[in-house]
Scaffold this active site. Structure first.
Site, PDB file in Angstrom:
ATOM      1  CB  SER A 118      -0.803   0.171   0.881  1.00  0.00           C
ATOM      2  OG  SER A 118      -0.238   0.003   2.340  1.00  0.00           O
ATOM      3  CG  HIS A 139      -2.724  -0.303  -3.527  1.00  0.00           C
ATOM      4  ND1 HIS A 139      -3.088   0.903  -3.187  1.00  0.00           N
ATOM      5  CD2 HIS A 139      -3.037  -1.653  -3.022  1.00  0.00           C
ATOM      6  CE1 HIS A 139      -3.109   1.198  -1.672  1.00  0.00           C
ATOM      7  NE2 HIS A 139      -3.615  -0.982  -1.236  1.00  0.00           N
ATOM      8  CD  GLU A 151      -3.028   3.731  -6.335  1.00  0.00           C
ATOM      9  OE1 GLU A 151      -2.801   3.046  -5.111  1.00  0.00           O
ATOM     10  OE2 GLU A 151      -2.941   4.557  -6.094  1.00  0.00           O
ATOM     11  CG  ASN A 189      -2.756   3.707   1.602  1.00  0.00           C
ATOM     12  OD1 ASN A 189      -3.625   4.348   1.751  1.00  0.00           O
ATOM     13  ND2 ASN A 189      -2.350   3.532   0.662  1.00  0.00           N
TER      14      ASN A 189
END
Ligand code: CAA
Length: 298
Positions: A118, A139, A151, A189
């Site tokens: 992540s 991801h 992702e 993130n």
């Protein structure tokens, strides 16, 4: 692409194995011990049952999905025939770098090596392998069988061919992949964690209580979970680790983790998995109960 090796049978790993197996791939699920593997398989079976009950899959699809998964505790046995490896081990740079070094020796030279990290740099992970062009970020979001996003992160050396293959493969899994470049936090993130951190600061500074903060974001912004509940769901230790990557990667104080988050992780209050975070969790109960520590705060 036929043989997929998934490394790690925790929350993300079992969801990734579940999804590939449901779409007909042969999945080798690798973890360090039998106990972790049987826990992962049990979670997959429970989540498939949930899908059967909802009518989104049949009993036959459930049986076929489980039959597509074989478990291994030996990395070489589990990864040597892989067309694609998706690594979803603990979010610890040393563990990941060591795994990719080994995978680079074990796997064939055409195998694509993907990480579900992540926040750890794909370029850094690729740098320990023999063919950095074949390394990419994949991801997935939790819960993997439900969330549509993948992702797809291009490291500095990732080739166009590998990127197109992974984009097409993600679509084949019923997902909507988005291609992004390899900078701290990627996109998901980099945007999500500052929001969660700000929610924790809002609690820490006494602006409002846990329930109030989450209600504002759920009812006011139509988020399915409030940011504090989402932080518990992701794991407060994971949130802290990602914020630390953003903070050191950009050198910008705006990413500094809230001291309350640091305290909670140090005390072992890591969210759903520990039974305690901003809320307290009782196995089998879906009720959202604010943790004792935060009761009465506003
Ligand atoms: N496996 C399979 N199906 C599942 C599942 C699982 N693990 N969890 C939930 N489902 C299914 C349910 O069967 C249900 O299916 P239908 O729509 O067909 O009825 C659906 O998902 C919704 O589930 P529920 O009704 O039980 O509960 P809900 O409506 O509260 O939804 C949720 C649950 C999907 C988790 C929702 O609360 C949500 O979207 N939360 C936010 C999730 C999120 O933001 N994830 C990203 C986290 S960040 C991350 O993963 C990456 C990172 O790097 C930190």
């Amino acid at each position: 692409m036929k043989n997929i090796t998934v490394i790690g049978s925790g929350t993300m790993g079992n969801g990734i194995a579940h999804t590939f197996a449901q779409y007909g791939f042969t999945v080798s699920l690798v973890d360090v011990n039998e106990a972790a593997l049987s826990k992962g398989l049990q979670t997959i079976a429970n989540n498939l049952d949930r899908q059967v009950k909802k009518g989104s899959i049949t009993e036959q699809v459930k049986a076929d999905t489980l039959a597509n998964i074989t478990t291994y505790t030996d990395l070489t046995a589990g990864a040597q025939n892989a067309d694609l490896v998706v690594e979803a081990a603990t979010e610890n740079p040393d563990i990941k770098l060591n795994l990719f070094k080994q995978l680079s020796d074990i796997c064939g030279e055409d195998t694509i090596l993907a990480s579900n990290t992540s926040s750890i740099s794909i370029t850094r992970i690729a740098s320990v392998t023999k063919k950095p062009g074949n390394v990419i970020g994949m991801h997935f979001m939790n819960p993997v069988p439900v969330m549509k996003l993948v992702e797809v992160i291009r490291g500095y050396s990732t080739t166009n061919e590998v990127t197109s293959t992974i984009m097409a493969l993600s679509r084949h899994l019923g997902k909507d992949p988005v291609e992004v470049n390899d900078y701290p936090g990627f996109v998901a993130n980099r945007i999500l964690m500052p929001m969660i951190n700000e929610a924790i600061y809002t609690l820490y500074e006494g602006v409002a209580g846990v329930h109030e903060i989450d209600t504002v974001m759920k009812l006011g912004m139509a988020h399915p979970m409030g940011p504090l509940q989402l932080a518990d769901f992701i794991g407060l230790d994971v949130c802290l680790a990602i914020l630390n990557v953003l903070h050191s990667g950009f050198g910008n104080p705006k990413y500094a983790p809230c001291p309350l988050l640091v305290n909670m992780v140090t005390a072992g209050s890591t969210g759903v998995k520990s039974g305690n975070g901003f809320y307290k969790y009782t196995p089998g109960s879906k009720e959202l109960v604010v943790a004792d520590k935060f009761n009465g705060e506003s």
